[in-house]
Design a protein around this motif. Structure first.
Motif, PDB file in Angstrom:
ATOM      1  N   LEU A   1      -4.239  -7.994  17.507  1.00 30.77           N
ATOM      2  CA  LEU A   1      -3.397  -6.984  16.877  1.00 30.77           C
ATOM      3  C   LEU A   1      -4.325  -6.078  16.086  1.00 30.77           C
ATOM      4  N   THR A   2      -4.354  -4.792  16.440  1.00 29.19           N
ATOM      5  CA  THR A   2      -5.335  -3.875  15.860  1.00 29.19           C
ATOM      6  C   THR A   2      -4.658  -2.799  15.038  1.00 29.19           C
ATOM      7  N   GLY A   3      -5.451  -2.116  14.217  1.00 36.47           N
ATOM      8  CA  GLY A   3      -4.903  -1.036  13.422  1.00 36.47           C
ATOM      9  C   GLY A   3      -5.966  -0.362  12.596  1.00 36.47           C
ATOM     10  N   THR A   4      -5.523   0.647  11.834  1.00 46.57           N
ATOM     11  CA  THR A   4      -6.409   1.425  10.974  1.00 46.57           C
ATOM     12  C   THR A   4      -5.749   1.583   9.620  1.00 46.57           C
TER      13      THR A   4
ATOM     14  N   THR B   1     -10.886   0.206  10.432  1.00 43.60           N
ATOM     15  CA  THR B   1     -10.186  -0.503  11.508  1.00 43.60           C
ATOM     16  C   THR B   1     -10.213  -2.008  11.268  1.00 43.60           C
ATOM     17  N   PHE B   2      -9.231  -2.689  11.908  1.00 45.31           N
ATOM     18  CA  PHE B   2      -9.190  -4.145  11.836  1.00 45.31           C
ATOM     19  C   PHE B   2      -8.625  -4.683  13.138  1.00 45.31           C
ATOM     20  N   ALA B   3      -8.853  -5.977  13.352  1.00 49.20           N
ATOM     21  CA  ALA B   3      -8.286  -6.661  14.514  1.00 49.20           C
ATOM     22  C   ALA B   3      -7.964  -8.093  14.123  1.00 49.20           C
ATOM     23  N   VAL B   4      -6.728  -8.518  14.428  1.00 39.45           N
ATOM     24  CA  VAL B   4      -6.311  -9.897  14.212  1.00 39.45           C
ATOM     25  C   VAL B   4      -6.215 -10.541  15.588  1.00 39.45           C
ATOM     26  N   PRO B   5      -7.132 -11.459  15.916  1.00 40.69           N
ATOM     27  CA  PRO B   5      -7.164 -12.000  17.283  1.00 40.69           C
ATOM     28  C   PRO B   5      -6.092 -13.068  17.504  1.00 40.69           C
ATOM     29  N   GLY B   6      -5.763 -13.278  18.776  1.00 41.84           N
ATOM     30  CA  GLY B   6      -4.932 -14.400  19.201  1.00 41.84           C
ATOM     31  C   GLY B   6      -3.508 -14.387  18.682  1.00 41.84           C
ATOM     32  N   VAL B   7      -2.869 -13.210  18.623  1.00 37.80           N
ATOM     33  CA  VAL B   7      -1.498 -13.128  18.114  1.00 37.80           C
ATOM     34  C   VAL B   7      -0.513 -13.482  19.223  1.00 37.80           C
TER      35      VAL B   7
ATOM     36  N   SER C   1      -1.926   0.947  18.360  1.00 38.57           N
ATOM     37  CA  SER C   1      -2.667   0.603  17.144  1.00 38.57           C
ATOM     38  C   SER C   1      -1.777   0.832  15.927  1.00 38.57           C
ATOM     39  N   LEU C   2      -1.821  -0.112  15.007  1.00 39.60           N
ATOM     40  CA  LEU C   2      -1.055  -0.023  13.765  1.00 39.60           C
ATOM     41  C   LEU C   2      -1.777   0.907  12.794  1.00 39.60           C
ATOM     42  N   LYS C   3      -1.046   1.851  12.208  1.00 41.31           N
ATOM     43  CA  LYS C   3      -1.637   2.784  11.257  1.00 41.31           C
ATOM     44  C   LYS C   3      -0.952   2.607   9.908  1.00 41.31           C
ATOM     45  N   VAL C   4      -1.763   2.379   8.878  1.00 37.23           N
ATOM     46  CA  VAL C   4      -1.251   2.132   7.533  1.00 37.23           C
ATOM     47  C   VAL C   4      -1.941   3.075   6.568  1.00 37.23           C
ATOM     48  N   ALA C   5      -1.152   3.751   5.723  1.00 35.68           N
ATOM     49  CA  ALA C   5      -1.699   4.618   4.675  1.00 35.68           C
ATOM     50  C   ALA C   5      -1.290   4.059   3.322  1.00 35.68           C
ATOM     51  N   LEU C   6      -2.267   3.796   2.450  1.00 39.56           N
ATOM     52  CA  LEU C   6      -2.010   3.195   1.156  1.00 39.56           C
ATOM     53  C   LEU C   6      -1.952   4.253   0.058  1.00 39.56           C
ATOM     54  N   GLU C   7      -0.997   4.056  -0.838  1.00 39.39           N
ATOM     55  CA  GLU C   7      -0.824   4.925  -1.997  1.00 39.39           C
ATOM     56  C   GLU C   7      -1.733   4.438  -3.128  1.00 39.39           C
ATOM     57  N   PRO C   8      -2.409   5.344  -3.831  1.00 41.81           N
ATOM     58  CA  PRO C   8      -3.218   4.905  -4.986  1.00 41.81           C
ATOM     59  C   PRO C   8      -2.352   4.182  -6.007  1.00 41.81           C
ATOM     60  N   GLY C   9      -2.899   3.128  -6.608  1.00 39.49           N
ATOM     61  CA  GLY C   9      -2.165   2.343  -7.588  1.00 39.49           C
ATOM     62  C   GLY C   9      -2.562   0.902  -7.486  1.00 39.49           C
TER      63      GLY C   9
END
Length: 783
Positions: A32-35, A69-75, A105-113
């Motif tokens: 499972l991959t994403g940014t 980027t990240f990857a979670v193997p074996g999902v 690909s999963l895309k996540v945007a984080l808010e400062p805090g």
């Protein structure tokens, strides 16, 4: 948690979840991959990415590289919570459903805090909870917190008067409302959980201030709704999920009215809370028995409190506790100039203006609920609930004996506890299955100490020395039910909801029923919705109101019944049909038309047959109720308005239980003739609107009725009546003081004098007049 931080972060996460975080698909064992980026699109290195199952167990954890980027193997296939956290940023949680397809690909945007954000998670669970209770095929009328604030009395409007703004809701005395020709028969739900009804009384058991949104659901109901089916009052409470704050309110005016209330809400980490309470006094606790605008002996003290606390165990599960109480004290208003009918210990005169009858009421409830979702196919809620209610009527012993020949000190209590479960399973895009069950135990106690005079066979007093007869007892009863239904999307525009419900009871009688339900909704265009439905209903009598007193105890007294038959009260069984259409004529104007027909066996009704306001249920062997409702809603910019018109006809024939409450002539007439139910009102209208002008809001509401039934066997009716209420609200935002609202309210602006009841008809013992012109003012300070 700071309010502006929470709201802005929630808005971003909702956007990200809707646009970017689509359901994922991955082959078994595939990564499972994403940014992960910030809100400007810059990659975040070394952010922690955790994968959790529906129980909150962490299955895998990894970190992002220099490019984010990240990857979670074996999902493996399933539904997971993906939590992303980075130093200096707020955590983000999204739901990923993994199957056997190719994964985007999963895309996540984080808010400062740096504070954990629980708003999105709570909102996700709220949406899942609402999905447990569909309204496919039924008629639903919505009132938001903003709608309530725009009523003339705002949050000081009692719940029953909020409901009067919906179509087909008829007003009655003692705070009662009747929906679609039924006597009460309303089911109250808070956050999806059934709250057992209290013993009938003068006061409202719930405070409007707890409401974030309330829906009145009527018609052919889906299978999860049972027992009380004339209308479902579905309340979503305020909570602390949206930030920290509170308010203080002071409201008062005519009839020496003074009411204070306060609430506080907020959240800290996974914990959120909402608490509110109010205390009030006035000299118009019960409708006046005469046309005098200032009735004698009508003081009341009323208090309400409510609390709701929820805790997020994990992003997919929360536990919540809520509890409420209502404690009310009432004086019963007096009618001057009445003449005593009996002699007490040589005394022949008594000033009826000096009578001192009182009634106290208490209603407590509490709920513990576990609610969760796997973010995809399954939603569930399991709740334990309890409720204790009691009513105590205290007579004026000498006065009641001299005027009525009976002085009854009446006590009623009821303790109920039970369990309710509801589940939703999305089988596929076309089928959504819902199932659940409920079980409830009740223990009712009645204890009456009744003073009466000896009397001959014709009811004539034979001694002026009273005697006391004690009449008491208790009973434990059980209710149980289960349902299963399928919401089937036949086409993108046509939905069929069908199911079965089983209801059983073991109380004063034992009975059960298997009830089919079916509802159909068709949307040929975005502006047009048609619905039709059929429901089989099973309605037990109010257990706490059915007493097992022995009628023959009062033979040879002034409380002797002319009719001694007392057949047990049976559950009502109905065939219910409903059809309607809603049409959006313009973006601002929506209209609706709905028609219904009910065929009843053992039609239930309630009557007040004694001096205490404790209603007694009884059955008509046959019954039918039918009607039509027309609604209109308009909202354009700073103007909003609504208009409702309803026509209804409710009749019964042949009383088959609790016959001792009727005299022989009336009972004989009803056995051979269809009669109108005492709460039948042929025409009911409600209307209102609000206009915002600068910092001011001008608001009005009104109701019109053709009059409830009266006279021998309800063969007559009261005159038409109407009432208009007005208010102006000014919204302040001052230095140092901050934001607060002030309102001035004019009740019954035209000072219309009208009777809701005239003291005649079936089971109606005293006249009740509607409120005359009154002026109130209030100030609400927001924090």
């Amino acid at each position: 948690m700071k309010r502006h931080t929470l709201i802005s972060r929630a808005a971003w996460l909702l956007f990200a979840q809707t646009v970017s975080l689509q359901a994922l698909a991955a082959a078994p064992g595939a990564p499972l991959t994403g940014t992960v980026t910030d809100t400007q699109g810059h990659a975040l290195e070394n952010a922690t990415v955790s994968l959790q199952d529906a129980n909150g167990h962490t299955l895998a954890q990894t970190h992002t590289g220099h490019d984010g980027t990240f990857a979670v193997p074996g999902v493996q296939p399933g539904t997971y919570a993906v939590t992303v956290d980075a130093k200096g940023f707020g955590a983000s949680t999204s739901i990923a459903t993994v199957d056997t397809g190719a994964p985007p690909s999963l895309k996540v945007a984080l808010e400062p805090g740096s504070t954990m954000d629980v708003n999105v998670q709570a909102q996700r669970l709220n949406t899942a909870r609402n999905g447990l209770q569909p309204d496919i095929g039924a008629s639903v009328y919505h009132f938001s917190q903003a709608d309530i604030q725009n009523l003339p009395q705002g949050a000081s409007t009692p719940v029953n008067q909020v409901l009067l703004q919906a179509p087909g809701v008829a007003n009655d005395s003692y705070g009662q409302v009747h929906v679609r020709g039924d006597h009460a028969d309303l089911q109250y739900r808070i956050n999806g959980i059934v709250i057992p009804e209290p013993i009938s009384g003068f006061g409202q058991s719930l405070d409007t201030r707890i409401i974030d949104q309330v829906n009145l659901i009527t018609g052919a109901l889906p299978a999860q709704y049972g027992y009380r089916t004339a209308g479902i009052v579905d309340i979503t409470t305020k909570s602390g999920d949206t930030g920290n704050g509170g308010s203080i309110d002071v409201y008062g005016g005519s009839h020496q009215t003074l009411q204070t209330s306060a609430d506080v809400y907020g959240s800290q980490g996974p914990l959120s809370y909402f608490f509110t309470g109010s205390l009030g006094v006035n000299n118009l606790g019960i409708e006046a028995p005469t046309s005098d605008p200032n009735p004698l002996h009508d003081h009341t003290r009323q208090g309400n409190a409510f609390g709701y606390v929820s805790y997020l165990i994990n992003p997919l599960t929360r536990i919540s506790v809520m509890a409420g109480t209502a404690a009310n004290q009432f004086e019963l208003p007096n009618t001057p100039g009445l003449q005593p009918q009996y002699t007490f210990n040589g005394q022949t005169s008594f000033n009826s203006a000096n009578l001192n009858e009182t009634q106290s009421e208490l209603n407590n409830f509490a709920v513990l609920a576990l609610q969760g979702t796997n973010g995809g196919a399954l939603d569930y809620q399991v709740a334990l609930f309890t409720r204790y209610t009691r009513t105590q009527f205290n007579p004026d012993e000498i006065g009641d004996l001299m005027f009525n020949g009976v002085a009854s000190n009446d006590f009623r209590s009821n303790q109920a506890e039970g369990i309710q479960t509801d589940t939703t399973f999305r089988l596929n895009d076309a089928h959504t299955l819902r199932a659940g069950f409920m079980a409830q135990q009740e223990h009712a106690v009645f204890n009456d100490s009744v003073a009466v005079f000896p009397a001959d066979a014709n009811g004539n007093q034979t001694s002026d020395i009273p005697m006391t007869i004690n009449d008491s007892g208790s009973k434990t009863g059980y209710l149980y039910s289960a349902y299963l239904q399928d919401e089937w999307k036949l086409t993108p525009k046509l939905t069929l909801n069908y199911g079965l419900r089983y209801d059983g009871m073991n109380e004063y009688v034992s009975a059960s029923q298997l009830s089919p339900r079916v509802g159909l909704v068709y949307q040929p265009t975005n502006a047009t919705t048609l619905h039709a439905g059929y429901a089989r209903y099973f309605t037990p009598p109010d257990f706490q109101l059915v007493s097992a007193g022995t009628i023959t105890r009062f033979n040879g007294t002034t409380n002797q019944s002319e009719v001694t038959a007392d057949s047990p009260v049976q559950p009502e069984r109905d065939h219910y049909f409903d059809i309607g259409i809603t049409q959006r004529l313009t973006p601002s104007l929506t209209v609706g038309l709905d028609a219904y027909y009910k065929i009843a066996s053992n039609l239930l009704d309630l009557g007040q047959f004694g001096t205490a306001l404790i209603y007694t249920p009884f059955n008509y062997q046959y019954g039918h109720v039918y009607g039509v409702e027309l609604t209109g809603n308009y909202k354009q910019g700073n103007v909003s308005a609504y208009l409702n018109f309803a026509f209804s006809r409710a009749q019964g024939k042949n009383v088959t239980s609790a016959q001792f409450n009727f005299d022989a002539a009336e009972l004989a007439y009803i056995s051979d003739n269809w009669v109108f139910l005492d709460h039948d009102q042929r025409v009911t209208m409600s209307m209102g609107g609000a206009y915002d002008f600068g910092q001011n809001t001008f608001t009005a509401d009104a109701m019109v009725g053709s009059g409830l039934r009266s006279g021998f066997a309800n063969t007559d009716k009261l005159p038409w009546y109407g009432q208009l209420n007005l208010a102006v609200i000014h919204h302040f935002n001052e230095p140092v003081i901050g934001k607060f609202d002030a309102r001035v309210v004019l009740i019954n602006a035209f000072n219309s004098v009208y009777e809701l009841r005239d003291g005649s008809g079936i089971g109606v013992q005293a006249p009740q007049y509607g409120p005359q012109r009154a002026i109130y003012a209030g100030v609400t300070k927001l924090f």
